[in-house]
Design a protein around this motif. Structure first.
Motif, PDB file in Angstrom:
ATOM      1  N   ILE A   1       2.244   1.966  -3.469  1.00 22.75           N
ATOM      2  CA  ILE A   1       1.228   2.513  -4.364  1.00 22.75           C
ATOM      3  C   ILE A   1       0.941   3.963  -4.018  1.00 22.75           C
ATOM      4  N   LEU A   2       0.844   4.288  -2.755  1.00 23.25           N
ATOM      5  CA  LEU A   2       0.611   5.670  -2.375  1.00 23.25           C
ATOM      6  C   LEU A   2       1.801   6.546  -2.731  1.00 23.25           C
TER       7      LEU A   2
ATOM      8  N   GLU B   1       1.836   7.304  -6.529  1.00 17.70           N
ATOM      9  CA  GLU B   1       0.477   7.569  -7.013  1.00 17.70           C
ATOM     10  C   GLU B   1       0.469   8.282  -8.362  1.00 17.70           C
TER      11      GLU B   1
ATOM     12  N   SER C   1      -8.309  -0.947  -7.855  1.00 16.76           N
ATOM     13  CA  SER C   1      -9.147  -0.587  -6.707  1.00 16.76           C
ATOM     14  C   SER C   1      -8.559   0.592  -5.942  1.00 16.76           C
ATOM     15  N   ARG C   2      -7.233   0.658  -5.836  1.00 16.31           N
ATOM     16  CA  ARG C   2      -6.583   1.797  -5.170  1.00 16.31           C
ATOM     17  C   ARG C   2      -6.778   3.073  -5.988  1.00 16.31           C
TER      18      ARG C   2
ATOM     19  N   TYR D   1      -5.887  -5.018  -7.706  1.00 16.60           N
ATOM     20  CA  TYR D   1      -5.591  -4.230  -6.516  1.00 16.60           C
ATOM     21  C   TYR D   1      -5.214  -2.800  -6.886  1.00 16.60           C
TER      22      TYR D   1
ATOM     23  N   GLU E   1     -10.341   4.247  -5.478  1.00 10.71           N
ATOM     24  CA  GLU E   1     -10.492   4.886  -4.166  1.00 10.71           C
ATOM     25  C   GLU E   1      -9.910   6.300  -4.170  1.00 10.71           C
ATOM     26  N   SER E   2      -8.739   6.468  -4.775  1.00 11.55           N
ATOM     27  CA  SER E   2      -8.131   7.807  -4.871  1.00 11.55           C
ATOM     28  C   SER E   2      -9.017   8.733  -5.698  1.00 11.55           C
TER      29      SER E   2
ATOM     30  N   LYS F   1       0.832  -1.196   0.000  1.00 16.24           N
ATOM     31  CA  LYS F   1       0.000   0.000   0.000  1.00 16.24           C
ATOM     32  C   LYS F   1       0.872   1.254   0.000  1.00 16.24           C
TER      33      LYS F   1
END
Length: 89
Positions: free
Chosen positions: A5-6, A9, A47-48, A44, A51-52, A2
């Motif tokens: 990915i953040l 971004e 989905s991230r 995944y 969400e962002s 996570k």
């Protein structure tokens, strides 16, 4: 994962990108992610991104079509369709 990915971004996110960051083959990385979280890496990542995008759409007056540019998505039309399919119109 996570955190990776953040952190990345606004870069192009793909299975190959993350596998390369961890010095793994894309297939092995995908296997590890699937084993750990029960989803393919691509699912995944999507989905991230969704969400962002939801945070950006619901937190501002921006149109869904503007958000992919802010997230660094290459194919904005594809992302807009994916967003609408996952979240609704």
């Amino acid at each position: 994962m996570k955190e990776i990915i953040l952190f990345h971004e606004y870069e192009i996110m793909s299975v190959a990108f993350f596998a390369n960051e961890l010095h793994l083959s894309p297939n092995y990385f995908d296997y590890l992610v699937k084993k750990k979280i029960g989803k393919l890496t691509k699912e995944y990542i999507q989905s991230r991104l969704i969400e962002s995008a939801k945070e950006k759409v619901y937190g501002t007056n921006k149109e869904v079509s503007e958000i992919p540019y802010e997230l660094g998505v290459k194919y904005t039309q594809h992302f807009s369709c994916l967003f609408k399919k996952k979240v609704g119109p």
